[in-house]
Design an enzyme around this catalytic site. Structure first.
Site, PDB file in Angstrom:
ATOM      1  N   HIS C  75      55.748  45.393  18.896  1.00  0.00           N
ATOM      2  CA  HIS C  75      55.138  45.991  17.941  1.00  0.00           C
ATOM      3  C   HIS C  75      53.452  46.087  18.552  1.00  0.00           C
ATOM      4  CE1 HIS C  75      53.229  47.254  13.577  1.00  0.00           C
ATOM      5  NE2 HIS C  75      52.690  46.016  14.417  1.00  0.00           N
ATOM      6  N   ASP C 104      38.057  72.288  33.107  1.00  0.00           N
ATOM      7  CA  ASP C 104      39.096  71.442  33.226  1.00  0.00           C
ATOM      8  C   ASP C 104      38.800  69.763  33.898  1.00  0.00           C
ATOM      9  OD1 ASP C 104      42.075  69.775  33.300  1.00  0.00           O
ATOM     10  OD2 ASP C 104      42.418  71.895  33.557  1.00  0.00           O
ATOM     11  N   TRP C 139      52.363  40.113  22.014  1.00  0.00           N
ATOM     12  CA  TRP C 139      51.988  40.538  23.070  1.00  0.00           C
ATOM     13  C   TRP C 139      51.443  40.285  24.326  1.00  0.00           C
ATOM     14  CZ3 TRP C 139      47.156  43.380  23.994  1.00  0.00           C
ATOM     15  CH2 TRP C 139      45.995  42.406  23.367  1.00  0.00           C
ATOM     16  N   SER C 169      49.148  53.761  35.160  1.00  0.00           N
ATOM     17  CA  SER C 169      48.477  55.660  34.375  1.00  0.00           C
ATOM     18  C   SER C 169      46.808  55.051  33.665  1.00  0.00           C
ATOM     19  CB  SER C 169      49.563  55.444  33.287  1.00  0.00           C
ATOM     20  OG  SER C 169      48.672  56.711  31.689  1.00  0.00           O
ATOM     21  N   SER C 170      46.704  53.971  33.507  1.00  0.00           N
ATOM     22  CA  SER C 170      45.689  53.897  32.267  1.00  0.00           C
ATOM     23  C   SER C 170      44.219  54.486  33.865  1.00  0.00           C
ATOM     24  CB  SER C 170      45.248  52.867  32.023  1.00  0.00           C
ATOM     25  OG  SER C 170      46.210  53.186  30.754  1.00  0.00           O
ATOM     26  N   HIS C 253      40.044  40.829  25.970  1.00  0.00           N
ATOM     27  CA  HIS C 253      38.502  41.342  25.521  1.00  0.00           C
ATOM     28  C   HIS C 253      37.670  43.117  25.790  1.00  0.00           C
ATOM     29  CE1 HIS C 253      36.002  40.910  21.904  1.00  0.00           C
ATOM     30  NE2 HIS C 253      35.753  41.061  22.507  1.00  0.00           N
ATOM     31  N   GLU C 255      39.786  45.000  26.958  1.00  0.00           N
ATOM     32  CA  GLU C 255      40.654  46.325  25.813  1.00  0.00           C
ATOM     33  C   GLU C 255      40.311  46.054  24.358  1.00  0.00           C
ATOM     34  OE1 GLU C 255      42.577  47.288  27.358  1.00  0.00           O
ATOM     35  OE2 GLU C 255      44.856  48.267  25.167  1.00  0.00           O
ATOM     36  N   TYR C 257      37.653  46.537  23.514  1.00  0.00           N
ATOM     37  CA  TYR C 257      36.541  47.928  23.758  1.00  0.00           C
ATOM     38  C   TYR C 257      37.228  48.332  23.852  1.00  0.00           C
ATOM     39  CZ  TYR C 257      33.273  44.096  21.594  1.00  0.00           C
ATOM     40  OH  TYR C 257      32.965  42.675  21.007  1.00  0.00           O
ATOM     41  N   SER C 268      30.992  59.650  15.450  1.00  0.00           N
ATOM     42  CA  SER C 268      30.595  59.778  16.151  1.00  0.00           C
ATOM     43  C   SER C 268      30.057  60.972  15.920  1.00  0.00           C
ATOM     44  CB  SER C 268      29.514  59.213  16.939  1.00  0.00           C
ATOM     45  OG  SER C 268      30.188  57.647  17.091  1.00  0.00           O
ATOM     46  N   HIS C 302      35.915  33.749  23.345  1.00  0.00           N
ATOM     47  CA  HIS C 302      36.503  33.193  21.958  1.00  0.00           C
ATOM     48  C   HIS C 302      38.128  33.244  21.645  1.00  0.00           C
ATOM     49  CE1 HIS C 302      36.023  37.863  21.710  1.00  0.00           C
ATOM     50  NE2 HIS C 302      36.681  37.271  21.077  1.00  0.00           N
ATOM     51  N   HIS C 303      38.598  33.797  22.654  1.00  0.00           N
ATOM     52  CA  HIS C 303      40.303  34.257  22.662  1.00  0.00           C
ATOM     53  C   HIS C 303      40.752  32.773  22.238  1.00  0.00           C
ATOM     54  CE1 HIS C 303      40.059  38.309  21.846  1.00  0.00           C
ATOM     55  NE2 HIS C 303      38.929  38.725  22.448  1.00  0.00           N
ATOM     56  N   THR C 328      27.488  46.245  17.519  1.00  0.00           N
ATOM     57  CA  THR C 328      28.284  46.812  16.516  1.00  0.00           C
ATOM     58  C   THR C 328      27.155  47.189  14.803  1.00  0.00           C
ATOM     59  OG1 THR C 328      29.436  44.778  18.052  1.00  0.00           O
ATOM     60  CG2 THR C 328      30.776  46.857  15.672  1.00  0.00           C
ATOM     61  N   LYS C 331      25.353  50.348  15.296  1.00  0.00           N
ATOM     62  CA  LYS C 331      25.935  51.673  15.341  1.00  0.00           C
ATOM     63  C   LYS C 331      26.165  52.085  13.475  1.00  0.00           C
ATOM     64  CE  LYS C 331      28.672  52.576  19.670  1.00  0.00           C
ATOM     65  NZ  LYS C 331      29.541  52.744  20.074  1.00  0.00           N
ATOM     66  N   ARG C 450      49.766  32.560  12.688  1.00  0.00           N
ATOM     67  CA  ARG C 450      50.682  33.832  12.561  1.00  0.00           C
ATOM     68  C   ARG C 450      52.269  33.265  13.294  1.00  0.00           C
ATOM     69  NH1 ARG C 450      46.617  36.399  17.479  1.00  0.00           N
ATOM     70  NH2 ARG C 450      48.507  38.261  17.510  1.00  0.00           N
TER      71      ARG C 450
END
Lengths: 208, 385, 613
Positions: C75, C104, C139, C169-170, C253, C255, C257, C268, C302-303, C328, C331, C450
């Site tokens: 998931h 293009d 994950w 790909s990314s 991290h 990622e 963002y 926006s 922080h993870h 953040t 914004k 979890r």
């Protein structure tokens, strides 16, 4: 007419060609790839549970030679681009070939080295030194190999006489890639050979 | 009174424009949130809202202050958002609004103020980190326990439980009240995390490392002794992660001391218990009942296991009879549960190692011990009279 | 181009299945990404449903631990890599060239290649279901649970190799968009005149190309550990499991963002359109995005607060993480400032955009509470974190993406999405989302960890878990309405016209759907919100803009030609990975195909000679 305008020289916002910009950002990305591999090596420096350790294996004199060879190949690459720009067809072929051959010699040295290490008892799975060393230098060697294949492809085009000042960018692109791979090697050589190449087992390291 | 034509149109526009429903919905949402808050703040057996010691208490205090700041910011910002949405909704025939591009003083203000607020909270957090990393200097007679995480149970070793006595036990950590307990944390296999919320936040158990934490249970926060506090592994560690629980039993100094003094193998006074003691010989490849407080048997079993032997480290069962639960906090300790557990461990705790490793007992797919055998074992280990 | 590739002639048409396989048109590639990712969204959503069904009650025996562990792993992995990222990519593809006034992207074939690699990577990872060896370590798959000792089946190899392919790909796509945005803006569009969505795409792309190589190294090391006898993370050989966590989160991290910045960009765009006011504080919003991009590299540990890093490291990462909340917040304030004093119309895109802000506020605030390490010690690995994740990723990213979907659907298809159904979709999703995830804050603080497949009744978590599961049902219905809305709108939605929202950016100046060449004449802009400027000037001059830019004969415009090389080369890439799971000879074949693909691709001109006249 819009049609005529489309045939004008490709205009980009910065003036820099798209493919050149792509190569630069790709090399930036590749920097991070090698940085993570180097970081893994440095984090695990002195952490191998068993030998052989760098001091038992690393041969700085031989690798100095292969490093010199790779540096020479970069010189040859510069000459190849210069030849392209002045439409020196013979020069283009010679210098492209020289770059590829010197690169292949470097790979030859790498293969010899890896084989020699294997005979001395160091493989990927032997210890952390083996794992980090072979992974880092292996990926570097893979990058060099890709470069050699690319150069040979360019050589084929040059043999057909289709490489000239108009394709200067194509040669420049492979040149950028090649110089990047060379710079990465300089960093690897400095860290893994000149500095960490003298590491003995964990007990001998400061704080180890 | 018949509404004026314009009035009807205005009312219709208010409703279809979304503003009217939006405000009503917002009120409803707030009410629901408050109800939910009240409902949810009820504290349970493993709640972080109910600390019984200084470490958990300070962590909760920090969180509570943060919480109120968050709630205040939430109400303010969401409130302004909702207000703007309602107040500035489009009215029919409205002109193009003032095309403002920004406001520099406002930007500076709403950058600096949050930064200051955040830094204040940050500094307090940092102070807490250093203050609570180790037991305070004023703590006397700190009790040291070495915790080892295994798949899927926790092992506790007291190098000096009292009077120089070394104790190895599992799944239930007995500690005296009002005394700082410092834990070292190691792992036998994969990552785990030792978490007993009412005493302290969690610290991970990492192979190749020794982590540490400390906590203390304060008598003035506990209603009556002995008291049980619930804990659970909090780092995903494989198939039975959800069932890797443990308990901390806080006792008054007297009860704790008598547990230490009396720690030893079951007395095996009855014939049935002695039969059980004999049968237990089939379990000793993994489980230990210390004959004379010497854990070397356990240690050598562990060494053999690490070196690739077939033996597995399993919970030390010397003082099983003094524990409240069985199977890493899963079942209440009593004869029926004991028998059930030994008979069909894979049903109670899928993925556990017992059935897989004790091939000589479970090889045929079913336990080879009889019901009488199980009674005898229970009589021995649980010291049933 | 007869020699190597003359066997199969270069495609010339845009029709049929072959037209889709060989397309290099960014608009079509956007559709491909969008459809594939949306299907993955539904699949990963069903996986979540199974999880919620199992957790609805204590001591439930509906789903056992093996299946449950696979469910939560797939998931999350799918939602992050195969839903949110490609949905954002779908928007990048469709919108970026239009909004910067280009025909293009810089490298159309590379663009197509990115899509095919994404599709094949997704299929590779899900092939694990076919052989019953599904990834099941979460994950982020922490070492050393992922070593072959503790995870003997091939699941983790599927996971690692699948992600390696998706990474290709990314990165390819991100490189493409970086060059496109920097180098293909229409005349007059300076960096500070670009739409905010374009800026966010640029920052995201920079993060992608720098962050993915780090996890690539981690994944390579994991594959080596599991298959080639190394001990990078294997403790028996001296490896340190924490190295995996560092490598993963240095990627991980940035990622997150990468996951949130594009939806922020979408919001926006939408807020000004439906407030009829320009974005408040445009330079500040841009600058905040840039600052967030930089700071995202400084917060990763922080993870790892509970891993025992010591008070110094904890201090550093507490401070940096708290500081990243500032841009953040800025914004958010600027978005509210956009609405303030505006003339707000509550069409569905606007509802989702406002919903995004309100839910992201909650997610952001709970994030600040995690930033404080001592309080994180109680929160880490509990449902409090799960609540935070879902408020920022569902309430944030997904809501932003849904807003964008409703906003740009008319441009893509020429039809409007149903407003009535849209509002129902929004409210059900908003209510369902809150009902599902808000209780998780409490159940987490009440001690529920979890990744547990079941829990005992005595902990008092049953009622709130039931509420969460009920919330899922509401969400499910909401999503069902979305699917119905999409299908109905495609069939007989109201004709949209070129500019249904009276929007400020260039893509609204051309017809809906856009012509294949996008702009007949490359526009020239003089400021931000160029189309508003055009329209208002025209109106002031007494000649209001009546319709889209006039269409011209497509053969008069130089367009990149379709090509089969991208798909061909992509097959090579995925076979290399698949071979490592099965037989190495397959990898060799894949390598040969990739090489041939590269040769064919580079020998083929971007535009086929015969279309040139």
């Amino acid at each position: 007419m819009a049609h005529a305008a489309e045939h004008a020289i490709e205009e980009t916002t910065t003036g820099l060609n798209h493919r050149k910009m792509l190569m630069w950002v790709f090399l930036g990305s590749d920097c991070m790839f090698f940085a993570a591999l180097v970081a893994t090596y440095m984090v695990y420096r002195g952490q191998s549970l068993t030998g052989p350790y760098p001091i038992d294996i690393i041969d700085v004199p031989i690798t100095t030679i292969s490093t010199f060879v790779l540096l020479c190949s970069s010189f040859a690459m510069v000459q190849a681009l210069s030849a392209t720009n002045r439409d020196d067809q013979r020069g283009i072929r010679i210098w492209l070939l020289a770059t590829a051959v010197l690169g292949a010699i470097f790979i030859g040295f790498q293969i010899y080295e890896f084989n020699h290490f294997k005979n001395l008892g160091l493989t990927l799975g032997t210890n952390l030194f083996g794992a980090t060393f072979f992974t880092l230098t292996g990926f570097h060697g893979a990058h060099v190999t890709v470069g050699i294949i690319w150069l040979l492809g360019m050589l084929v085009v040059a043999m057909k006489g289709r490489l000239g000042p108009a394709s200067s960018l194509d040669v420049e692109l492979v040149g950028l890639y090649w110089h990047f791979v060379d710079i990465v090697w300089i960093i690897i050589f400095t860290l893994l050979y000149l500095i960490a190449g003298f590491d003995a087992g964990p007990a001998a390291l400061p704080g180890g | 009174m018949k509404p004026q034509p314009g009035q009807l149109k205005r009312i219709r526009n208010r409703i279809s424009g979304g503003g009217y429903n939006y405000r009503r919905f917002a009120r409803f949402a707030m009410l629901a949130a408050v109800l939910l808050l009240l409902l949810a703040c009820s504290t349970g057996k493993q709640s972080t809202w109910d600390p019984v010691g200084p470490v958990a208490e300070r962590q909760l205090l920090l969180f509570n202050v943060l919480l109120w700041v968050m709630v205040a910011v939430f109400i303010m910002v969401e409130g302004i958002l909702l207000y703007a949405a309602v107040r500035y909704r489009r009215r029919p025939g409205q002109e193009l609004p003032n095309q403002i591009h920004g406001n520099t003083p406002l930007e500076i203000a709403w950058t600096i103020v949050p930064t200051i607020l955040i830094m204040a909270l940050g500094i307090w957090s940092v102070i807490t980190l250093y203050q609570f990393d180790e037991p305070p200097a004023s703590a006397n007679n700190v009790l040291h326990v070495n915790v080892t995480g295994h798949q899927w149970w926790f092992e506790f070793e007291y190098e000096d439980a009292g009077g120089g006595k070394r104790i190895v036990t599992a799944n239930e950590l007995k500690i005296p009240v009002d005394r700082a307990v410092r834990l070292t944390l190691e792992s036998d296999d994969v990552l785990h995390s030792f978490w007993v919320p009412k005493l302290a936040g969690k610290v991970d158990v990492v192979p190749t490392r020794t982590n540490h934490m400390w906590f203390q249970a304060d008598s003035d926060k506990i209603d009556s002794l002995p008291a049980i506090f619930y804990g659970q592994c909090a780092e995903f560690c494989g198939i039975a992660h959800a069932l890797m629980k443990f308990q901390v039993r806080v006792m008054d100094q007297q009860d704790y001391d008598s547990w230490v003094t009396n720690y030893g193998p079951p007395p095996a006074t009855t014939a049935q218990a002695q039969k059980g003691q004999q049968l237990f010989g089939q379990c000793v490849m993994c489980h230990t009942v210390d004959g004379n407080n010497d854990s070397s048997a356990q240690a050598s079993r562990k060494e053999a296991y690490v070196a690739g032997g077939a033996l597995a480290p399993a919970p030390n069962l010397t003082d099983l009879r003094t524990r409240g639960t069985l199977a890493a906090g899963l079942l209440d300790l009593n004869k029926e549960n004991f028998k059930r557990w030994v008979k069909t461990p894979d049903i109670i705790k899928p993925g556990n190692s017992m059935q897989a490793r004790a091939a000589h007992l479970y090889g045929s797919g079913q336990l080879s011990l009889s019901d009488d055998d199980l009674d005898a074992l229970a009589a021995y280990l649980l010291n049933l009279q | 181009m007869a020699s190597i590739t003359g066997v199969i002639a270069r495609p010339t048409g845009y029709t049929g299945l072959w037209g889709w396989i060989t397309t290099v048109d960014h608009k079509r590639i956007g559709v491909l990404y969008g459809v594939t990712a949306f299907i993955m969204f539904l699949i990963a959503g069903l996986e979540a449903g199974a999880i919620r069904a199992q957790l609805a009650q204590p001591d439930s025996t509906l789903i056992g631990p093996e299946t449950f562990n696979r469910l939560f792993t797939m998931h999350a992995t799918a939602m992050v890599f195969m839903v949110i990222m490609p949905l954002s990519a779908s928007f990048f593809n469709f919108v970026v060239p239009l909004a910067i006034g280009a025909r293009d992207v810089a490298f159309p074939r590379l663009n197509a290649f990115s899509y095919w690699v994404f599709l094949f990577g997704t299929l590779l990872m899900h092939a694990s279901f076919l052989v019953g060896q599904v990834p099941d370590a979460g994950w982020f798959s922490y070492a050393n649970l992922t070593s072959t000792t503790y995870s003997p089946n091939d699941g983790l190899d599927f996971w690692a190799l699948g992600l390696l392919v998706l990474g290709v790909s990314s990165v390819a796509a991100a490189l493409n968009f970086m060059v496109t945005i920097i180098n293909m803006r229409c005349p007059g569009m300076t960096m500070m005149r670009m739409p905010v969505f374009i800026w966010m795409t640029l920052i995201t792309s920079i993060l992608l190309v720098l962050a993915f190589p780090v996890i690539t190294v981690g994944l390579v090391e994991l594959v080596l550990d599991r298959n080639f006898g190394t001990h990078f993370f294997d403790t028996s050989g001296g490896g340190d499991p924490i190295l995996w966590q560092h490598l993963f989160w240095v990627f991980g991290h940035p990622e997150v963002y990468i996951l949130i910045l594009p939806p922020m960009g979408v919001v926006s765009e939408i807020l000004p359109t439906f407030s009829r006011k320009p974005l408040f504080g445009y330079p500040v919003v841009i600058f905040s995005g840039i600052v967030i991009g930089f700071m995202s590299w400084a917060v990763w540990s922080h993870h790892m607060f509970t891993t025992g890093m010591g008070p110094t490291a904890l201090t550093v990462f507490t401070i940096t993480t708290m500081l990243i909340a500032v841009p953040t917040g800025v914004k958010i304030f600027n978005w509210i400032g956009t609405m303030w004093g505006g003339s707000i119309e509550f069409k569905t895109p606007m509802l989702f955009a406002i919903g995004f802000i309100s839910l992201f506020i909650i997610g952001g605030l709970s994030g600040v509470s995690h930033a404080v390490a001592p309080s994180d010690f109680q929160q880490q690995d509990t449902y409090y974190i799960v609540a935070h994740i879902h408020y920022v990723l569902f309430g944030g990213s997904i809501f932003g993406i849904l807003a964008g979907m409703y906003y740009w659907f008319p441009k893509l298809t020429g039809r409007m999405m149903g407003e009535g159904l849209g509002k129902w979709n929004f409210w059900l999703t908003f209510i369902g989302m809150n009902l599902t995830f808000f209780p998780m804050h409490f159940v987490g603080l009440n001690g529920m960890p979890r990744r547990i497949y079941t829990y005992g009744e005595e902990f008092g978590w049953g009622l709130l878990n039931s509420l969460s599961s009920l919330g899922y049902v509401v969400l499910f219905i909401g999503m069902l309405l979305l699917v119905i809305n999409i299908i109905q709108s495609l069939r007989n939605g109201r004709v949209a016209g070129h500019d249904p929202w009276d929007a400020p950016t260039l893509e609204w100046s051309i017809s809906s759907p856009p012509p294949v060449y996008n702009f007949a004449e490359i526009p020239r802009v003089e400021g931000r919100d160029p189309y508003w400027t055009t329209k208002r000037r025209a109106e002031a001059a007494g000649q209001p803009v009546a319709g889209p830019e006039a269409r011209v004969d497509v053969s008069t415009i130089h367009m990149p030609s379709p090509s089969y090389w991208p798909a061909f080369a992509a097959v090579g890439v995925v076979l290399i990975a698949a071979g490592l799971l099965t037989h190495y000879s397959l990898s060799f074949v894949g390598g040969v195909i990739a090489l041939l693909g590269t040769i064919g691709w580079s020998n083929e001109p971007a535009t086929a000679p015969q279309s040139h006249h």
